[in-house]
Design a protein around this motif. Structure first.
Motif, PDB file in Angstrom:
ATOM      1  N   LYS A  52       0.842  -1.200   0.000  1.00 52.05           N
ATOM      2  CA  LYS A  52       0.000   0.000   0.000  1.00 52.05           C
ATOM      3  C   LYS A  52       0.881   1.255   0.000  1.00 52.05           C
ATOM      4  O   LYS A  52       0.675   2.174  -0.781  1.00 52.05           O
ATOM      5  CB  LYS A  52      -0.907  -0.007   1.224  1.00 52.05           C
ATOM      6  N   THR A  53       1.875   1.296   0.887  1.00 49.62           N
ATOM      7  CA  THR A  53       2.802   2.417   0.990  1.00 49.62           C
ATOM      8  C   THR A  53       4.220   1.890   0.790  1.00 49.62           C
ATOM      9  O   THR A  53       4.578   0.861   1.350  1.00 49.62           O
ATOM     10  CB  THR A  53       2.696   3.088   2.368  1.00 49.62           C
ATOM     11  N   HIS A 108       2.170   6.343  -2.184  1.00 51.93           N
ATOM     12  CA  HIS A 108       1.406   5.223  -2.727  1.00 51.93           C
ATOM     13  C   HIS A 108       1.084   5.475  -4.193  1.00 51.93           C
ATOM     14  O   HIS A 108       1.173   6.601  -4.680  1.00 51.93           O
ATOM     15  CB  HIS A 108       0.116   5.014  -1.928  1.00 51.93           C
ATOM     16  N   ASP A 110      -1.419   5.756  -7.411  1.00 52.56           N
ATOM     17  CA  ASP A 110      -2.774   6.122  -7.793  1.00 52.56           C
ATOM     18  C   ASP A 110      -2.831   5.982  -9.309  1.00 52.56           C
ATOM     19  O   ASP A 110      -2.383   6.875 -10.025  1.00 52.56           O
ATOM     20  CB  ASP A 110      -3.102   7.546  -7.343  1.00 52.56           C
ATOM     21  N   ASN A 111      -3.335   4.842  -9.769  1.00 48.51           N
ATOM     22  CA  ASN A 111      -3.300   4.466 -11.186  1.00 48.51           C
ATOM     23  C   ASN A 111      -1.842   4.379 -11.634  1.00 48.51           C
ATOM     24  O   ASN A 111      -1.087   3.601 -11.107  1.00 48.51           O
ATOM     25  CB  ASN A 111      -4.133   5.411 -12.034  1.00 48.51           C
ATOM     26  N   ARG A 113       0.451   6.900 -11.494  1.00 46.13           N
ATOM     27  CA  ARG A 113       1.336   7.913 -10.917  1.00 46.13           C
ATOM     28  C   ARG A 113       1.507   7.651  -9.427  1.00 46.13           C
ATOM     29  O   ARG A 113       0.669   7.039  -8.781  1.00 46.13           O
ATOM     30  CB  ARG A 113       0.823   9.315 -11.197  1.00 46.13           C
ATOM     31  N   ILE A 115       1.782   9.108  -5.697  1.00 44.98           N
ATOM     32  CA  ILE A 115       1.381  10.235  -4.857  1.00 44.98           C
ATOM     33  C   ILE A 115       2.280  10.221  -3.627  1.00 44.98           C
ATOM     34  O   ILE A 115       2.197   9.318  -2.800  1.00 44.98           O
ATOM     35  CB  ILE A 115      -0.102  10.141  -4.431  1.00 44.98           C
TER      36      ILE A 115
END
Length: 155
Positions: A52-53, A108, A110-111, A113, A115
């Motif tokens: 996730k991160t 993380h 986002d599609n 890219r 963030i």
């Protein structure tokens, strides 16, 4: 079985169960807080998809930094030998952040890219974290990387 022995056995078993639960919770908490470091090419091959991160490390691509005129939003591209990843960050960047500099961003996906919630820039011209050096060496498929890059300068 003697009642005293039965009581002692119960206490010992309760202590063991409590210790197992404490160790289990500690391991679970540590796994949630671990940040793994990946290069853009590793992210593109899907190695980071189960996290996730994580941390993204590489070089800021020349002329890729774009600052928003009405907010602290900054977009830039992080590259390594064979991949690139667009990064979006909202906040104040480190003073050493600029084109062609090593950077590590925590955040993380986002599609397509990344963030970022935190951006770190290298502190001098020869320093490179060992994790980033190893990850980039793996991404470069055995190509030589300057061995002094992973060591701090003598004071």
């Amino acid at each position: 079985m003697n009642p005293t022995r039965k009581r002692r056995l119960t206490i010992v078993l309760l202590v063991i169960v409590a210790a197992v639960i404490a160790v289990g919770l500690t391991v679970f908490a540590l796994q949630q807080n671990m940040n793994y470091l990946f290069t853009p090419s590793q992210v593109q091959t899907g190695e980071a998809s189960s996290y996730k991160t994580f941390r993204l490390g590489g070089m800021v691509k020349a002329n890729s930094i774009q600052r928003s005129s009405d907010s602290l939003k900054v977009t830039f591209t992080v590259v390594d030998a064979s991949g690139s990843m667009p990064v979006e960050y909202t906040g104040i960047l480190p003073d050493l952040f600029r084109d062609n500099q090593s950077v590590i961003a925590t955040g993380h996906m986002d599609n397509a890219r990344f963030i970022a919630t935190e951006v770190l820039a290298k502190h001098d011209e020869t320093y490179m974290p060992k994790e980033l050096k190893d990850a980039m060496a793996k991404a470069h498929e055995g190509k030589a990387i300057n061995e002094t890059a992973g060591q701090d300068k003598p004071q």
